[in-house]
Design a protein around this motif. Structure first.
Motif: not given
Length: 575
Positions: A392-409
Motif C-alpha cells: 500500500d501507499l502512505f502519504i504524509a500531508c501538511g503545509h508550512f505557511m501559517d496563512k496559506i488560506e489567504f492564497i489557497d483555501d
C-alpha cells in the motif's frame, strides 16, 4: 475543459494560486474510479490506531522560528526507526529544530532517542546514549558503516552535520571530525549510506538544499502577510558523496564521481538498483526542479540519467516540488517502482518500472493520490499494512505557511494524512477515512517511518509532526494473514546487507525487496525487510542477491517468523 493559472509571485513559481474551472474529467492527472450513487466502497482491510498518548513519548518538535520565516523552517524534518541496542525491538530517533535568530528559549531543543520497552511504551534514553544533538535537524540515515554489528547515526543538519558511531553498549560517540563528514555550513536534506563499488564498505551520500545564509534572507509578502521564501529564491546546491576508506574516515569524491556536476534543491532521497544491474543508484527529489537519477557505473562514477529514465518530470513534462520518495514492487512483477511526493497543486507521482532502466508515470491510471492534489505531501512509504502480499501507499500531508488560506483555501497547515490501499489490479483506493483513528489525526506531518514496533508481524508507523508532538500508529489490522520478516547479515558484503536484494517465493506469490539506508522524506526505516503473504502459511524459498557477492538460496519454512539470513550460509544459486 478550462484551466486558468494565475501567478502570485513573479519569478517564484512555488507560490501560486491555481484556479481550476473544470468541465468533465479533472486535469493534472486526477482520475477517480467509476462509481454510481448505489455503490458501496469496499471495506478497508487496514486498521491503524493512534497510541501516542499511551506510548510514553513526550517529544515535541519545533522549527525554531521567530516570525522571520527563514527557508529552513519550511523543510523540517525526518526521523529514524532502528534497533540501536540489538535487543530485537525497533527504537525511535526524532530530529528537532534549533532556535533561529530572534528566538529565545529557556532550554534548547534537542533530538531525542526513545528505547522500545517491548510493551507498547518507550523510554527517553537520549542523555545516556549521547545523541541529543542541539543542531538544526533536517535529515537522518542509519547503517553500520564500520561493520562492527551496531548501527550508526548520521544527521544532515542546517549547519554542521553529525556522525554518531554506535559503541555497542547503548552509547554513541560523535566522530564527525575524525571521519571528515561534517559538510560545512549547508542546508541539509536527505542522506543515505550505500556501497557505491560493492567492496563491502558503506559510503555516504548527502543531499544539499539551497545556498542560504542569514545575510541572504529574502522576505516574501503577499498583501499584509509574510511567507517563507521558496527554493528558487536561492541558488541550488550540488550534493556530496563520501567514500568510506575502511579506517573510520571518509574521502569527499563529489566531483570525482560526477555527483557535483549538477546542482538541485535536494530533499528526500533513496538509493536503489533501478535497472537491476547489481549496482546501487541514487534518486534525489529536487524542490521545483528536475529530479536526479544518478546511474552507478560500478567503478565509483555516476551519470545523471533522470530524463532518459523518465523520472525527472511527470507525465505532462512538469518539474515538481518533489519532497520524499520510496521504492517498492507494488505489482509483484520483480521490478522496483518509485513514488515521489510533491508540493500542493501537484499530484504525487507513481513511476512504474518498465524494465531496461525506464519508468512511466502511471499516477492517473493507478489512482495513486488524487486526494493529495491540494496539499503539500512529504513522507511516504510502500507498506503492506494488512499482510496481503500487496504494498500500500502512505502519504504524509501538511503545509508550512501559517496563512496559506489567504492564497489557497483548498488546504491548510494541519490536515489528515492519506492511505491508499493496493487493490491488486495495478490500482489504489483511498481508504483514509475508514481505516481507524490513526488517520483521523490532524497535524502538519513531515517525516513518516514504518516498522514492526511490537514484533507482531504487522507494520506500525511513526510520524514527525512539525511544531508539535509526533504520532505513533499501531497496526490493528486483522491477523488472519501471514507474514515473514528478514534481517540480513553480510560477511563479505556490508554487515547490514544495504543494497542487497531479496526474493521470497510462497506458492503462487513472489515478491522482491531491497535493503535501503535512508528513504521517504529525509528519514530512515525498514532495515528489516517485511513480506506479507496473505493466506499462504508456508514460504517455499528465499533468494538473496548479496551486493557485490553471490546469489544464495535459503530453504523456506513456516510463515509468521523473524529470520536472520547470514551471507555464506545458503546454497549458491547459478543464474
Amino acid at each position: 475543459m478550462v484551466r486558468k493559472v494565475k501567478s502570485i509571485l513573479s519569478g517564484n513559481t512555488r507560490w501560486r494560486l491555481v484556479v481550476l474551472l473544470v468541465v468533465g474529467t479533472c486535469s493534472m492527472g486526477i482520475d477517480h474510479p467509476t462509481t454510481t450513487a448505489t455503490d458501496e466502497p469496499p471495506p478497508a482491510e487496514i486498521r491503524l490506531t493512534d497510541i501516542t498518548d499511551r506510548s510514553g513519548i513526550s517529544f515535541r518538535h519545533t522549527d525554531g522560528g521567530s516570525g522571520q520565516y527563514y527557508i529552513m523552517e519550511s523543510v523540517v524534518a525526518g526521523l529514524a526507526l532502528f534497533d540501536y541496542d540489538n535487543d530485537g525491538l525497533i527504537d525511535i530517533y526524532f530530529l528537532n529544530g534549533a532556535p533561529l535568530p530572534g528566538t529565545v528559549v529557556d532550554s534548547p531543543p534537542r533530538n531525542a532517542l526513545y528505547r522500545n520497552n517491548g510493551d507498547g511504551t518507550f523510554t527517553d534514553v537520549t542523555q545516556r546514549a549521547g545523541v541529543g544533538d542541539p543542531g538544526y535537524g533536517l535529515g537522518v540515515t542509519v547503517a553500520d558503516y564500520n561493520n562492527n554489528g551496531y548501527q550508526d547515526l548520521y544527521l544532515n543538519n542546517f549547519g554542521r552535520n553529525v556522525l554518531y558511531r554506535n559503541n555497542g553498549d547503548g552509547t554513541f560517540t560523535d566522530v564527525t571530525d575524525e571521519a571528515g563528514v561534517g559538510c560545512g555550513e549547508l542546508v541539509g536534506a536527505g542522506a543515505s549510506f550505500l556501497d557505491i563499488d560493492n567492496n563491502g564498505l558503506l559510503d555516504l551520500y548527502v543531499a544539499n538544499y539551497v545556498d542560504f545564509t542569514y545575510d541572504r534572507h529574502i522576505e516574501r509578502t503577499i498583501g499584509k502577510h509574510r511567507f517563507h521564501p521558496g527554493p528558487r529564491d536561492y541558488p541550488p546546491m550540488p550534493d556530496s558523496l563520501f567514500r568510506n576508506n575502511g579506517d573510520g574516515t571518509f574521502t569527499d569524491i563529489s566531483r570525482a564521481s560526477g555527483i557535483a556536476a549538477v546542482a538541485g534543491a535536494g530533499m528526500g532521497i533513496i538509493c536503489f538498483d533501478f535497472d537491476d544491474d547489481g549496482y546501487t543508484d541514487v534518486f534525489v527529489c529536487n524542490d521545483h526542479g528536475a529530479n536526479f537519477l544518478f546511474h552507478n557505473d560500478g567503478k565509483g562514477g555516476f551519470q545523471e540519467v533522470g530524463l532518459i529514465a523518465g523520472v525527472d518530470y511527470d507525465f505532462y513534462g512538469n518539474e515538481n516540488g518533489s519532497m520524499g520518495a520510496d521504492c517498492g514492487d507494488y505489482e509483484n512483477n520483480g521490478r522496483l517502482d518509485l513514488f515521489a511526493t510533491n508540493y500542493s497543486s501537484e499530484m504525487p507521482v507513481l513511476y512504474r518500472n518498465l524494465g531496461d532502466g525506464v519508468f512511466e508515470d502511471t499516477t492517473r491510471r493507478a489512482h495513486a493520490g488524487a486526494s493529495a492534489f491540494p496539499h503539500v505531501t512529504w513522507g511516504t512509504g510502500f507498506v503492506d499494512f494488512a499482510n496481503r502480499g500487496l504494498r500500500d501507499l502512505f502519504i504524509a500531508c501538511g503545509h508550512f505557511m501559517d496563512k496559506i488560506e489567504f492564497i489557497d483555501d483548498r488546504t491548510t497547515v494541519d490536515v489528515p494524512n492519506i492511505l491508499l490501499q493496493n487493490l491488486g489490479n495495478g490500482r489504489f483506493l483511498d481508504v483514509s477515512d475508514r481505516c481507524g483513528d490513526g488517520l483521523a489525526v490532524v497535524a502538519s506531518t513531515r517525516g513518516a517511518a514504518f516498522d514492526d514496533l511490537d514484533n507482531d508481524g504487522r507494520i506500525d508507523g511513526v510520524l514527525l509532526n512539525t511544531n508539535g508532538p509526533p504520532t505513533v500508529l499501531r497496526n490493528d489490522s486483522p491477523v488472519d494473514h501471514h507474514w515473514l520478516q528478514i534481517r540480513l547479515r553480510g560477511t563479505t558484503s556490508n554487515r547490514d546487507g544495504v543494497g542487497s536484494r531479496v526474493r521470497v517465493v510462497a506458492g503462487d506469490l513472489t515478491q522482491v525487496a531491497e535493503v535501503h539506508s535512508g528513504r521517504g522524506y529525509q528519514s530512515h526505516y525498514g532495515t528489516r525487510l517485511h513480506f506479507g503473504l496473505g493466506h499462504r502459511p508456508h514460504v517455499d524459498r528465499i533468494e538473496v542477491r548479496w551486493l557485490g557477492g553471490t546469489t544464495e538460496v535459503f530453504s523456506g519454512g513456516p510463515a509468521d517468523q523473524h529470520v536472520v539470513l547470514t551471507e555464506g550460509k545458503g546454497a549458491t544459486k547459478n543464474d
